[in-house]
Design an enzyme around this catalytic site. Structure first.
Site, PDB file in Angstrom:
ATOM      1  N   ASP A  58       2.685   5.807  -7.306  1.00  0.00           N
ATOM      2  CA  ASP A  58       4.017   5.613  -6.266  1.00  0.00           C
ATOM      3  C   ASP A  58       5.352   5.380  -7.703  1.00  0.00           C
ATOM      4  O   ASP A  58       6.233   5.209  -6.554  1.00  0.00           O
ATOM      5  CB  ASP A  58       3.884   4.642  -5.461  1.00  0.00           C
ATOM      6  CG  ASP A  58       3.301   4.898  -4.199  1.00  0.00           C
ATOM      7  OD1 ASP A  58       2.916   5.859  -3.999  1.00  0.00           O
ATOM      8  OD2 ASP A  58       2.275   3.987  -3.916  1.00  0.00           O
ATOM      9  N   HIS A  93      -2.678  -2.316  -9.457  1.00  0.00           N
ATOM     10  CA  HIS A  93      -3.826  -1.344  -8.721  1.00  0.00           C
ATOM     11  C   HIS A  93      -4.562  -2.680  -9.425  1.00  0.00           C
ATOM     12  O   HIS A  93      -5.240  -3.171  -9.909  1.00  0.00           O
ATOM     13  CB  HIS A  93      -3.840  -0.026  -9.626  1.00  0.00           C
ATOM     14  CG  HIS A  93      -4.063   1.380  -8.143  1.00  0.00           C
ATOM     15  ND1 HIS A  93      -5.480   0.587  -7.648  1.00  0.00           N
ATOM     16  CD2 HIS A  93      -4.014   1.938  -7.491  1.00  0.00           C
ATOM     17  CE1 HIS A  93      -5.851   1.588  -7.173  1.00  0.00           C
ATOM     18  NE2 HIS A  93      -5.242   2.316  -6.374  1.00  0.00           N
ATOM     19  N   HIS A 136       1.041  -1.268  -0.637  1.00  0.00           N
ATOM     20  CA  HIS A 136       0.165   0.262  -0.214  1.00  0.00           C
ATOM     21  C   HIS A 136       1.193   0.951   0.291  1.00  0.00           C
ATOM     22  O   HIS A 136       1.145   1.409  -0.990  1.00  0.00           O
ATOM     23  CB  HIS A 136      -0.834  -0.318   1.163  1.00  0.00           C
ATOM     24  CG  HIS A 136      -1.687   1.400   1.070  1.00  0.00           C
ATOM     25  ND1 HIS A 136      -2.077   1.867   0.043  1.00  0.00           N
ATOM     26  CD2 HIS A 136      -2.834   1.294   2.127  1.00  0.00           C
ATOM     27  CE1 HIS A 136      -3.556   2.334   0.256  1.00  0.00           C
ATOM     28  NE2 HIS A 136      -3.495   2.001   1.349  1.00  0.00           N
TER      29      HIS A 136
END
Ligand code: ACO
Length: 437
Positions: free
Chosen positions: A363, A307, A268
Site C-alpha cells: 500500500d 506487515h 488492512h
C-alpha cells in the site's frame, strides 16, 4: 517412537503424550487428550489474532514472509505481473491452472457478459447521502445484490457456483464505479463490453461526453498489474472473514460483503488511503525526519509500513514502484512521490524500523499511483476490493470443498464472573461509571 511426532510431558500429572506432526503443524484437537482428570475439557491453545495457527490447508497462494516470496498457484508474482493479465490471474486462482487460449476466451466472455447490474440497484444507491464513503456503498451494494440472485444460495451446485463467480468478478467494477459517480453526482456510465476488464472500469469511472471511451493503454496495463498484485494474499483478515462467513453456508454475495467490510479497516485495505493522508500531512520532504521521530516516539505508525507476514521487502511493493514511474510518464509526477521516496530511504536505514523488520508494504506506493490516475482517495479500498474478489472467491470455494472444514467457531478462555444471583436494582452498588455520549 515415530519420527514425525512431538512428545509432551504434562508436569501437572507427569503423563506423556505423543502427538503427530504433519506439514510442520500439530492438530490443536490432539491437545484435548491432555487432561488432569477424566472429566476435564482438555488442553486448548490460546492464539488471539491467529499469530501461530493455520486455519486451513490451502493450494492457492504461497508466501514466505522472511524471504519476500509471493506465488499464486506456484507462479511467482513478478512473472505474473510482467506477463499475465488480471482476468487470466483470476482464472488461475479459481481453477488452479493457467487457461489455454480457448479457455481464456470463454472466461473473458463469461465475465464480460455479466457486467451489467439490475437497474433497481440504482435506487439503493440513490438512498445514500452525497458524501457517503464509496466503500460503505460498495459493501451495502454487495449485500443488496444477494437479494437479486436467490440462486446464489445453491452453493454446492457447481454450475450455480461458477455463475456467481462470473457475476461477482464482473459486477464489482460496475458497483464500484456507480458508487463513485453517485458520490460526485454524475450520471452512471454503463459497461462497454468491447473494452478490457480494466479499460471498461476506467470507462465507467471517467467517461463524460465522448461517444466511446478510449482508455489510455499504459493506465489500463498499470491497473491490470495493480489488480494482479492485489488478487490474493492467503489467510489475511478479509479472506479469513470470507471463509468464516462462508463456513455458515452464507451465499457468496453476502460473504463477500463481509470480507469487503474487513478490508475497509485502516490496518488492512484502508491503509493506502491512510498513506496518502499521511503524505499530505507531512507536506514536504524537509518534514520527513521530524515525522519519523514522532513515529519512533510511538505517537503514530508509519502507514504503508510493516506487515504481519512480510519481515522483508514486500515483493508487491517492489513491482508497484516500477509501475509508478510508468504511470507518471503519462500523468506527470505526483510531488507526494518525493516524500514517499525520502520516507522509505530514511526508514530503511533507521534502527527503529530495521530492528522491527518494517519495510514498505503493497500500500505504500499504490495510493500515489491511484491518485495520479485521478482516483479519489476514498476509492482506494474499493480499488483493492475489486481484484481481491477473485481471491476471496477462490478461497471460499476451496473452503467449501475441504472435508476438514466446518462452521468456523473459535474457543475462548473465559475469565469472567461465574454463576451469581440477579441483584434487584435498588440493591446494586453502581460500580461502573456510565460513559457520557
Ligand atoms: N510504524 C511504526 N511502527 C510499527 C509499524 C508501523 N507501520 N508497524 C509495526 N510497528 C511496530 C509496533 O509498534 C511494534 O513495536 P514494539 O515491538 O516496539 O511494540 C512492532 O513494530 C511490531 O508491531 P505489531 O503491531 O506487533 O505487528 P503486526 O504484525 O501485528 O502488525 C500491521 C502488522 C498491522 C500491518 C502493522 O505493521 C501496521 O499497523 N502497519 C501500518 C498499517 C498498514 O500499512 N497496513 C497495511 C498492511 S498490508 C495490507 O493489509 C494489504
Amino acid at each position: 517412537m515415530a519420527e514425525n511426532t512431538l512428545t509432551i510431558t504434562d508436569n501437572r500429572t507427569g503423563k506423556q503424550y505423543e502427538i503427530a506432526i504433519e506439514n510442520e503443524t500439530i492438530k490443536a484437537l490432539d491437545l484435548r487428550k491432555i487432561k488432569v482428570a477424566d472429566g476435564d475439557f482438555g488442553l486448548m491453545t490460546y492464539d488471539p489474532a491467529f499469530m501461530n495457527t493455520a486455519s486451513t490447508k490451502s493450494r492457492i497462494t504461497f508466501i514466505d514472509g522472511d524471504k519476500g516470496i509471493l506465488e499464486y498457484r506456484g507462479y511467482p508474482i513478478d512473472e505474473l505481473a510482467e506477463k499475465s493479465s488480471y482476468l487470466e490471474v483470476a482464472y488461475l486462482l479459481l481453477h488452479g491452472e493457467l487457461p489455454t487460449a480457448a479457455q481464456l476466451k470463454d472466461w473473458n466472455w463469461n465475465i464480460t457478459h455479466h457486467t451489467f447490474i439490475n437497474e433497481s440497484i440504482k435506487k439503493v444507491l440513490d438512498g445514500f447521502h452525497y458524501n457517503a464513503h464509496p466503500m460503505g456503498m460498495f459493501i451495502a451494494m454487495l449485500g443488496a445484490l444477494s437479494t437479486f440472485y436467490p440462486d446464489a444460495k445453491d452453493i454446492f451446485n457447481e454450475e450455480s457456483r461458477w455463475k456467481q463467480v462470473y457475476r461477482l468478478i464482473a459486477k464489482v467494477p460496475t458497483i464500484a464505479a456507480f458508487a463513485y459517480r453517485h458520490r460526485i453526482g454524475m450520471q452512471y456510465a454503463y459497461p462497454d463490453n468491447d473494452l478490457t476488464y480494466e479499460g471498461n472500469f476506467l470507462n465507467m469511472m471517467f467517461k463524460t461526453t465522448e461517444l466511446t471511451y478510449e482508455p489510455n493503454p499504459v493506465l489500463e496495463r498499470a491497473l491490470s498489474v495493480l489488480f494482479i498484485l492485489h488478487a490474493d494474499h492467503e489467510q489475511n483478515c478479509s479472506t479469513n472473514a470470507m471463509r468464516s462467513i462462508g463456513s455458515a453456508h452464507t451465499d457468496p454475495f453476502s460473504s463477500l460483503a463481509g470480507a469487503a467490510a474487513a478490508l475497509y479497516g485502516p490496518l488492512h485495505g484502508g491503509a493506502n488511503e491512510m498513506v496518502l493522508r499521511m503524505l499530505n500531512e507531512i507536506g514536504s520532504v524537509k518534514n520527513v525526519p521530524d515525522y519519523i521521530k514522532r513515529v519512533q516516539a510511538g505517537e503514530f505508525r508509519l502507514m504503508g509500513f510493516g506487515h504481519r507476514v512480510y519481515k522483508n521487502y514486500d515483493p508487491r511493493a517492489r513491482i508497484i514502484k516500477t509501475v509508478a514511474y510508468e504511470v507518471f510518464e503519462v500523468t506527470g509526477k505526483d510531488p507526494l512521490l518525493d516524500i514517499a521516496l525520502e520516507l522509505e530511504r530514511i526508514a530503511l536505514e533507521d534502527e527503529y524500523f530495521v530492528k522491527r523488520k518494517l519495510y514498505p508494504n503493497v500500500d505504500f506506493y499504490s495510493g500515489i499511483i491511484y491518485q495520479a490516475m485521478r482516483f479519489p482517495v476514498d476509492m482506494f479500498p474499493v480499488l483493492f476490493a475489486i481484484p481481491r474478489t477473485s481471491g476471496w472467491l477462490a478461497q471460499w470455494a476451496e473452503m467449501l470443498d475441504d472435508p476438514d472444514q466446518k462452521i468456523a467457531r473459535p474457543r475462548q478462555v473465559y475469565l469472567g464472573e461465574r454463576t451469581r444471583s440477579y441483584v434487584p436494582i435498588e440493591k446494586r452498588e453502581g460500580k461502573i461509571e456510565t460513559a457520557k455520549a
